[in-house]
Enzyme design. Structure first.
Site, mmCIF file in Angstrom:
data_model
loop_
_atom_site.group_PDB
_atom_site.id
_atom_site.type_symbol
_atom_site.label_atom_id
_atom_site.label_comp_id
_atom_site.label_asym_id
_atom_site.label_seq_id
_atom_site.Cartn_x
_atom_site.Cartn_y
_atom_site.Cartn_z
ATOM 1 C CE LYS A 1 -3.607 -2.622 0.585
ATOM 2 N NZ LYS A 1 -4.747 -2.752 -0.283
HETATM 3 C C1 LIG Z 1 -0.905 -7.731 2.408
HETATM 4 C C2 LIG Z 1 -2.009 -7.631 1.429
HETATM 5 N N1 LIG Z 1 -2.057 -8.503 0.432
HETATM 6 C C3 LIG Z 1 -3.038 -8.459 -0.488
HETATM 7 C C4 LIG Z 1 -4.061 -7.541 -0.402
HETATM 8 C C5 LIG Z 1 -5.102 -7.532 -1.462
HETATM 9 O O1 LIG Z 1 -4.917 -6.438 -2.317
HETATM 10 P P1 LIG Z 1 -6.142 -5.805 -3.109
HETATM 11 O O2 LIG Z 1 -7.122 -5.366 -2.097
HETATM 12 O O3 LIG Z 1 -5.558 -4.687 -3.860
HETATM 13 O O4 LIG Z 1 -6.698 -6.889 -3.951
HETATM 14 C C6 LIG Z 1 -4.053 -6.614 0.652
HETATM 15 C C7 LIG Z 1 -5.093 -5.597 0.845
HETATM 16 O O5 LIG Z 1 -5.823 -5.194 0.045
HETATM 17 C C8 LIG Z 1 -2.992 -6.648 1.559
HETATM 18 O O6 LIG Z 1 -2.924 -5.739 2.529
HETATM 19 N N1 LIG Z 2 -6.304 -5.090 2.246
HETATM 20 C C1 LIG Z 2 -6.642 -3.722 2.303
HETATM 21 C C2 LIG Z 2 -8.117 -3.508 2.083
HETATM 22 C C3 LIG Z 2 -8.407 -2.162 1.456
HETATM 23 O O1 LIG Z 2 -7.917 -2.147 0.158
HETATM 24 P P1 LIG Z 2 -7.749 -0.852 -0.711
HETATM 25 O O2 LIG Z 2 -6.648 -1.182 -1.654
HETATM 26 O O3 LIG Z 2 -9.033 -0.617 -1.384
HETATM 27 O O4 LIG Z 2 -7.404 0.301 0.169
HETATM 28 C C4 LIG Z 2 -6.124 -3.189 3.619
HETATM 29 O O5 LIG Z 2 -5.092 -3.647 4.030
HETATM 30 O O6 LIG Z 2 -6.707 -2.334 4.228
#
Ligand SMILES: Cc1ncc(COP(=O)(O)O)c(C=O)c1O
Ligand SMILES: N[C@@H](CCOP(=O)(O)O)C(=O)O
Length: 477
Positions: free
Chosen positions: A120
């Site tokens: 993120k």
């Molecule tokens: C460590 C981790 N892996 C995978 C994901 C999944 O990613 P996305 O929500 O972009 O599909 C998240 C949160 O979204 C995450 O925090």
């Molecule tokens: N896994 C995410 C969930 C939110 O996903 P986002 O990419 O829409 O912000 C988290 O860790 O909060």
């Protein structure tokens, strides 16, 4: 470049407006009117660039209302070796997203070397700088209302803490994050950071965020903005590392490469889809899920049926405990021919708690034309994958990346290089790493003793009206 809504009900807007605007006024998601397309010669030129120049070349194609020199300066300030310094090899920190070779044709792209040890940070650090810049230009303030399953929250708070004109109200599922994730967020004492633990899962938090955004009067009065991947700025910044990863592993620009993406809210793999639409030679996008396998079901059957509370599970890859994947809306918009009215009808079914099934033709196109595949993991798979990667390659991966490893193995084909995206570092998930490897993971020195710091948060029921009262109560003081 203009942006429209996936549900067809927003007049075209410029980048800075949708950056601050969050959810589109019709409840849809902002999306580029069309994707810029790169030819082979342009890809070859991009392959020579470092991360900062590449980010400018990609993001600059989507942002034409910030002067180029200012955008370049913001990007240069964001993607530095000092910010992304937590990788396995500190000497490669300036690569920002270095790749680790597991064996011929199998790589991990490190995306989690930023301040909060999850992917993120790749977009959120830039978003923080973009917000600050655009707000200063306009003399405005913003109150971010966000939802997290564990990583978006800390990434947003670290990116926004102390920023002038920005408040963050972050909802998280009460008691369901790892102790490290909880401490990362709740130990922040900055006056502009507000942590709210919600009784429920991430889906309930995200529903509350969308409900607040859908209250136009409240949104306008309290200047509500978004940092989740609802925000196009998040997604577009994530497109860059697909290019970087591709160029790092492809022997020649033009050869097909597969990417495997641990997925929950579908923001990360949606960025991969956009990179592919721009002409990056990605052959397959493999969506990896945990036991919350609504996306695996979608890609295997064409049926999208988000689950209720009773069929959402607490797992050992907790950040992926999501059963309503916000960004799937952007992909389905593309898949069904960018028909906003049709998309809105499908999502009325989703919002009513039902769901939908793709036509046979769209289901086939999703695989053949868009290259999607999927796989799911169990806790036992996760533990076995962490052990296998450590034993075979001497590399420690976190439980989410382990879900990616299993899916990558299931879909690997000889002669095609596979890149697994590393979405978090093992330090965030100590108990699972201990169970898998018998010892705790390493953690950066500056994060030692994190869980012992005093924590500050409030608890709320999963009720959007209660959230509005909470936000208004603070801002009206
Ligand atoms: C460590 C981790 N892996 C995978 C994901 C999944 O990613 P996305 O929500 O972009 O599909 C998240 C949160 O979204 C995450 O925090
Ligand atoms: N896994 C995410 C969930 C939110 O996903 P986002 O990419 O829409 O912000 C988290 O860790 O909060």
């Amino acid at each position: 470049m203009h942006y429209i809504s996936t549900r067809g009900g927003m007049a075209p807007q410029r980048f800075s407006d949708i950056l601050l605007g969050g959810l589109a006024p019709d409840g849809g998601l902002a999306i580029a009117e069309s994707y810029p397309r790169l030819d082979l010669a342009e890809l070859q030129a991009l392959s020579q660039l470092d991360y900062r120049d590449l980010a400018f070349a990609i993001i600059g194609r989507f942002v034409d209302d910030i002067p180029a020199a200012d955008l370049k300066a913001l990007i240069d300030r964001t993607y530095t070796a000092d910010v992304y310094r937590h990788g396995r090899d500190p000497a490669r920190a300036d690569q920002i997203t270095p790749v680790v070779k597991l064996e011929d044709g199998l790589y991990i792209e490190e995306l989690s070397n930023g301040p909060t040890l999850a992917f993120k940070d790749m977009a959120m650090q830039l978003l923080g700088n973009l917000f600050e810049y655009v707000l200063a230009q306009r003399g405005e303030a913003i109150n971010i209302v966000g939802a997290t399953s564990g990583d978006t929250g800390s990434a947003a708070e670290y990116a926004m803490r102390g920023k002038h004109g920005v408040n963050v109200f972050m909802l998280s599922p009460h008691g369901k994050m790892s102790p490290f994730q909880r401490a990362q967020m709740f130990s922040l004492q900055d006056a502009n950071i507000h942590n709210i633990a919600v009784t429920g899962f991430f889906d309930a938090c995200q529903d509350m965020v969308k409900a607040v955004n859908n209250d136009a009067a409240f949104k306008a009065r309290y200047k509500v903005g978004a940092v989740n991947s609802i925000n196009w700025g998040r997604v577009v910044a994530q497109v860059v590392y697909y290019f970087k990863g591709y160029f790092a592993v492809a022997k020649t620009v033009g050869e097909p490469v597969d990417f495997c993406v641990p997925s929950g809210n579908f923001g990360n793999v949606c960025a991969g889809h956009i990179a592919r639409q721009m002409g990056l030679p990605i052959r397959r996008l493999i969506v990896a899920t945990n036991e919350n396998d609504v996306l695996d079901e979608f890609f295997k059957t064409g049926g999208y049926f988000p689950r209720g509370l009773e069929r959402t599970y607490e797992t050992s890859s907790p950040s992926m405990d999501i059963t309503k994947a916000s960004n799937l809306e952007r992909f389905v918009f593309d898949l069904i021919g960018r028909d906003g009215a049709k998309l809105a009808a499908l999502w009325r079914e989703v919002d009513a708690g039902r769901g939908f099934k793709l036509s046979d033709a769209d289901f086939a196109r999703m695989h053949d034309e868009y290259g999607f595949r999927s796989e799911k993991s169990s806790h036992a798979d996760r533990i076995a994958s962490i052990r296998e990667v450590k034993a075979r390659y001497g590399v420690e991966i976190d439980p989410h990346t382990a879900d990616g490893y299993l899916a990558a193995k299931a879909h690997r084909e000889s002669g095609v290089t596979m890149v697994i995206l590393e979405t978090a570092l093992p330090a965030k998930f100590e108990a699972t790493m201990q169970e898998a490897l018998g010892s705790p993971p390493q953690r950066p020195h500056d994060l030692a003793g994190l869980e012992d710091l005093p924590q500050r948060f409030d608890v709320l029921e999963a009720d959007a009206e209660a959230l509005k009262r909470y936000v208004a109560g603070y801002l009206d003081r």
